[in-house]
Design a protein around this motif. Structure first.
Motif, PDB file in Angstrom:
ATOM      1  N   GLN A  72      15.793  32.504  -5.046  1.00  0.00           N
ATOM      2  CA  GLN A  72      14.343  32.024  -5.408  1.00  0.00           C
ATOM      3  C   GLN A  72      14.203  30.608  -4.842  1.00  0.00           C
ATOM      4  OE1 GLN A  72      12.590  31.268  -9.348  1.00  0.00           O
ATOM      5  NE2 GLN A  72      11.284  32.902  -8.787  1.00  0.00           N
ATOM      6  N   GLN A  73      15.229  29.684  -5.118  1.00  0.00           N
ATOM      7  CA  GLN A  73      15.132  28.443  -4.661  1.00  0.00           C
ATOM      8  C   GLN A  73      15.561  28.142  -3.321  1.00  0.00           C
ATOM      9  OE1 GLN A  73      16.425  25.351  -7.488  1.00  0.00           O
ATOM     10  NE2 GLN A  73      16.329  26.905  -9.263  1.00  0.00           N
ATOM     11  N   PHE A  74      16.637  28.892  -2.858  1.00  0.00           N
ATOM     12  CA  PHE A  74      17.156  28.516  -1.460  1.00  0.00           C
ATOM     13  C   PHE A  74      17.437  29.552  -0.542  1.00  0.00           C
ATOM     14  CE2 PHE A  74      19.778  26.624  -5.102  1.00  0.00           C
ATOM     15  CZ  PHE A  74      19.123  25.277  -5.271  1.00  0.00           C
ATOM     16  N   GLY A  75      16.715  30.607  -0.795  1.00  0.00           N
ATOM     17  CA  GLY A  75      16.717  31.868  -0.053  1.00  0.00           C
ATOM     18  C   GLY A  75      16.119  31.631   1.285  1.00  0.00           C
ATOM     19  N   GLU A  76      15.164  30.782   1.522  1.00  0.00           N
ATOM     20  CA  GLU A  76      14.593  30.405   2.858  1.00  0.00           C
ATOM     21  C   GLU A  76      15.561  29.930   3.570  1.00  0.00           C
ATOM     22  OE1 GLU A  76      11.552  31.986   3.473  1.00  0.00           O
ATOM     23  OE2 GLU A  76      11.596  32.740   1.597  1.00  0.00           O
ATOM     24  N   GLN A  77      16.788  29.044   3.211  1.00  0.00           N
ATOM     25  CA  GLN A  77      17.800  28.446   4.023  1.00  0.00           C
ATOM     26  C   GLN A  77      18.373  29.494   4.956  1.00  0.00           C
ATOM     27  OE1 GLN A  77      19.811  25.256   2.237  1.00  0.00           O
ATOM     28  NE2 GLN A  77      17.993  24.910   0.618  1.00  0.00           N
ATOM     29  N   ILE A  78      18.326  29.307   6.370  1.00  0.00           N
ATOM     30  CA  ILE A  78      19.006  30.258   7.196  1.00  0.00           C
ATOM     31  C   ILE A  78      19.434  29.532   8.361  1.00  0.00           C
ATOM     32  CG2 ILE A  78      18.647  32.142   8.899  1.00  0.00           C
ATOM     33  CD1 ILE A  78      16.238  33.118   7.292  1.00  0.00           C
ATOM     34  N   PRO A  79      20.647  29.863   8.748  1.00  0.00           N
ATOM     35  CA  PRO A  79      21.573  30.952   8.099  1.00  0.00           C
ATOM     36  C   PRO A  79      22.100  30.289   6.794  1.00  0.00           C
ATOM     37  CG  PRO A  79      22.656  29.755   9.839  1.00  0.00           C
ATOM     38  CD  PRO A  79      21.243  28.979   9.774  1.00  0.00           C
ATOM     39  N   CYS A  80      22.786  31.634   6.022  1.00  0.00           N
ATOM     40  CA  CYS A  80      23.599  31.396   5.010  1.00  0.00           C
ATOM     41  C   CYS A  80      24.497  32.619   4.974  1.00  0.00           C
ATOM     42  CB  CYS A  80      22.667  31.328   3.672  1.00  0.00           C
ATOM     43  SG  CYS A  80      23.710  31.229   2.093  1.00  0.00           S
ATOM     44  N   VAL A  81      25.779  32.439   5.296  1.00  0.00           N
ATOM     45  CA  VAL A  81      26.575  33.399   5.436  1.00  0.00           C
ATOM     46  C   VAL A  81      27.550  33.690   4.170  1.00  0.00           C
ATOM     47  CG1 VAL A  81      26.653  33.271   7.805  1.00  0.00           C
ATOM     48  CG2 VAL A  81      28.297  32.057   6.405  1.00  0.00           C
ATOM     49  N   ASN A  82      27.412  32.913   3.505  1.00  0.00           N
ATOM     50  CA  ASN A  82      28.128  33.218   1.936  1.00  0.00           C
ATOM     51  C   ASN A  82      27.864  32.212   0.838  1.00  0.00           C
ATOM     52  OD1 ASN A  82      31.170  32.581   0.203  1.00  0.00           O
ATOM     53  ND2 ASN A  82      30.660  34.668   0.655  1.00  0.00           N
ATOM     54  N   ILE A  83      27.865  32.727  -0.399  1.00  0.00           N
ATOM     55  CA  ILE A  83      27.584  31.921  -1.654  1.00  0.00           C
ATOM     56  C   ILE A  83      28.530  31.760  -2.695  1.00  0.00           C
ATOM     57  CG2 ILE A  83      25.693  31.522  -3.262  1.00  0.00           C
ATOM     58  CD1 ILE A  83      24.037  33.067  -1.464  1.00  0.00           C
ATOM     59  N   TRP A  84      28.878  30.397  -2.981  1.00  0.00           N
ATOM     60  CA  TRP A  84      29.766  30.489  -4.390  1.00  0.00           C
ATOM     61  C   TRP A  84      28.939  30.062  -5.474  1.00  0.00           C
ATOM     62  CZ3 TRP A  84      34.725  27.182  -2.283  1.00  0.00           C
ATOM     63  CH2 TRP A  84      35.357  27.992  -1.417  1.00  0.00           C
ATOM     64  N   VAL A  85      29.078  30.632  -6.674  1.00  0.00           N
ATOM     65  CA  VAL A  85      28.384  30.286  -7.854  1.00  0.00           C
ATOM     66  C   VAL A  85      29.592  29.847  -9.046  1.00  0.00           C
ATOM     67  CG1 VAL A  85      26.738  31.193  -9.645  1.00  0.00           C
ATOM     68  CG2 VAL A  85      26.766  31.860  -7.066  1.00  0.00           C
ATOM     69  N   PHE A 106      26.996  26.715  -4.206  1.00  0.00           N
ATOM     70  CA  PHE A 106      27.342  26.236  -2.889  1.00  0.00           C
ATOM     71  C   PHE A 106      27.074  27.408  -1.728  1.00  0.00           C
ATOM     72  CE2 PHE A 106      29.787  24.544  -6.477  1.00  0.00           C
ATOM     73  CZ  PHE A 106      30.089  23.313  -6.424  1.00  0.00           C
ATOM     74  N   MET A 107      26.785  26.780  -0.915  1.00  0.00           N
ATOM     75  CA  MET A 107      26.105  27.598   0.379  1.00  0.00           C
ATOM     76  C   MET A 107      26.933  27.391   1.686  1.00  0.00           C
ATOM     77  SD  MET A 107      22.040  27.446  -0.067  1.00  0.00           S
ATOM     78  CE  MET A 107      21.847  28.460   1.253  1.00  0.00           C
ATOM     79  N   LEU A 108      27.506  28.131   2.528  1.00  0.00           N
ATOM     80  CA  LEU A 108      27.994  28.092   3.595  1.00  0.00           C
ATOM     81  C   LEU A 108      27.043  28.586   4.797  1.00  0.00           C
ATOM     82  CD1 LEU A 108      30.920  27.870   5.123  1.00  0.00           C
ATOM     83  CD2 LEU A 108      31.391  30.443   4.963  1.00  0.00           C
ATOM     84  N   LYS A 109      26.771  27.553   5.487  1.00  0.00           N
ATOM     85  CA  LYS A 109      25.601  27.648   6.382  1.00  0.00           C
ATOM     86  C   LYS A 109      26.356  28.524   7.930  1.00  0.00           C
ATOM     87  CE  LYS A 109      22.540  25.999   4.174  1.00  0.00           C
ATOM     88  NZ  LYS A 109      21.851  24.723   4.782  1.00  0.00           N
ATOM     89  N   LYS A 110      27.624  28.422   8.158  1.00  0.00           N
ATOM     90  CA  LYS A 110      28.293  29.032   9.284  1.00  0.00           C
ATOM     91  C   LYS A 110      29.782  29.029   9.096  1.00  0.00           C
ATOM     92  CE  LYS A 110      28.536  28.132  14.260  1.00  0.00           C
ATOM     93  NZ  LYS A 110      28.350  27.180  15.325  1.00  0.00           N
ATOM     94  N   ARG A 111      30.246  30.140   9.528  1.00  0.00           N
ATOM     95  CA  ARG A 111      31.803  30.506   9.239  1.00  0.00           C
ATOM     96  C   ARG A 111      32.460  29.299  10.128  1.00  0.00           C
ATOM     97  NH1 ARG A 111      33.532  35.848   8.277  1.00  0.00           N
ATOM     98  NH2 ARG A 111      31.637  37.130   7.919  1.00  0.00           N
ATOM     99  N   GLY A 112      33.713  29.064   9.486  1.00  0.00           N
ATOM    100  CA  GLY A 112      34.526  27.952  10.137  1.00  0.00           C
ATOM    101  C   GLY A 112      34.018  26.501   9.281  1.00  0.00           C
ATOM    102  N   ILE A 121      34.941  30.813 -10.194  1.00  0.00           N
ATOM    103  CA  ILE A 121      33.859  30.935  -8.931  1.00  0.00           C
ATOM    104  C   ILE A 121      33.859  32.397  -8.787  1.00  0.00           C
ATOM    105  CG2 ILE A 121      33.400  30.357  -6.616  1.00  0.00           C
ATOM    106  CD1 ILE A 121      35.055  27.738  -6.646  1.00  0.00           C
ATOM    107  N   GLN A 122      32.516  32.820  -8.708  1.00  0.00           N
ATOM    108  CA  GLN A 122      32.093  34.102  -8.004  1.00  0.00           C
ATOM    109  C   GLN A 122      31.550  34.038  -6.956  1.00  0.00           C
ATOM    110  OE1 GLN A 122      30.337  37.039 -10.627  1.00  0.00           O
ATOM    111  NE2 GLN A 122      31.729  36.616 -12.150  1.00  0.00           N
ATOM    112  N   HIS A 123      31.652  34.939  -5.917  1.00  0.00           N
ATOM    113  CA  HIS A 123      31.048  34.663  -4.300  1.00  0.00           C
ATOM    114  C   HIS A 123      30.708  35.986  -3.952  1.00  0.00           C
ATOM    115  CE1 HIS A 123      34.501  36.962  -2.662  1.00  0.00           C
ATOM    116  NE2 HIS A 123      35.261  36.381  -3.487  1.00  0.00           N
ATOM    117  N   THR A 124      29.725  35.935  -2.763  1.00  0.00           N
ATOM    118  CA  THR A 124      29.106  36.832  -2.312  1.00  0.00           C
ATOM    119  C   THR A 124      29.759  37.398  -1.133  1.00  0.00           C
ATOM    120  OG1 THR A 124      27.807  35.542  -0.714  1.00  0.00           O
ATOM    121  CG2 THR A 124      26.714  36.206  -2.707  1.00  0.00           C
ATOM    122  N   PRO A 125      29.653  38.621  -0.561  1.00  0.00           N
ATOM    123  CA  PRO A 125      30.307  38.999   0.815  1.00  0.00           C
ATOM    124  C   PRO A 125      30.062  38.110   1.787  1.00  0.00           C
ATOM    125  CG  PRO A 125      29.278  40.836  -0.437  1.00  0.00           C
ATOM    126  CD  PRO A 125      28.854  40.067  -1.015  1.00  0.00           C
TER     127      PRO A 125
END
Length: 209
Positions: free
Chosen positions: A148-161, A119-125, A85-89
């Motif tokens: 491109q596909q999911f970038g409009e989904q807000i909030p998104c605090v972290n992503i796993w790939v 995999f997207m994290l919408k909120k911490r916790g 798994i790689q993830h964003t900050p």
């Protein structure tokens, strides 16, 4: 001379007093970690529930099934090695990590493309939740496709790939693992119909002269 401690477990290990300089730690002498995702209801996204330690992916799947699905509703199980798994900050709540990363424009799909799960994290916790699958040539390209596909989904605090091929997934045929036998329905809280009994009691007391 051995290392002494108030913890009897340390004493039982008989660790040399000059550890860790006394010996080089052996490689692969501990089990790897694997991340577990479950589907709690049919037709709902897989959500992260926690890690397990195991010697390989197949055993990790068994451990995950026993640890995370024995006493909770479950319709599916995914397990992937942590290092795959790689993830964003992380960013603050109410922000989008897509807007703060320098993500290259997505390349067109090619013969070398493979499926990646996002995999997207919408909120911490909260828990990372499966957003969808993209076809990409690598992790960075998968992140670009995800924007491109999911970038409009807000909030998104972290992503796993994670590459789909590296994830061990339960199949449709495996769903009977989590079925409760008729003679063991007492294990499910819903079988007790507590709310029905409470309402019946209220009706009796209300109608009593």
């Amino acid at each position: 001379m051995l290392l002494t401690s108030l913890d009897p477990r340390i004493n039982r290990l008989q660790v040399p007093a000059d550890w860790p300089n006394s010996a080089v730690k052996k490689q692969l002498d501990q089990w790897a970690t694997y991340e577990v995702f479950t589907q709690k209801r049919e037709n709902t996204p897989y959500a992260y529930v926690g890690p397990v330690h195991a010697p390989d992916l197949e055993v990790a799947f068994v451990f995950a099934k026993e640890q995370y699905s024995r006493r909770a509703a479950c319709f599916g199980l995914w397990v992937v090695k942590t290092q795959d798994i790689q993830h964003t900050p992380y960013v603050d709540d109410n922000e989008s990590v897509f807007n703060l990363l320098n993500i290259p424009a997505p390349a067109t799909a090619s013969e070398q493309s493979e499926a990646f799960e996002i995999f997207m994290l919408k909120k911490r916790g909260k828990a990372h939740t499966h957003a969808g699958t993209v076809l990409a040539s690598g992790y960075q390209n998968a992140l670009a496709q995800a924007k491109q596909q999911f970038g409009e989904q807000i909030p998104c605090v972290n992503i796993w790939v994670a590459p789909a091929a590296k994830i061990l997934k339960s199949s449709e045929e495996d769903k009977d693992w989590w079925l409760t036998l008729n003679e063991k329905k007492y294990r499910e809280p819903v079988a007790y119909k507590v709310l029905d009994k409470i309402n019946a009691f209220k009706n009796r007391t209300t109608n009593t002269p």
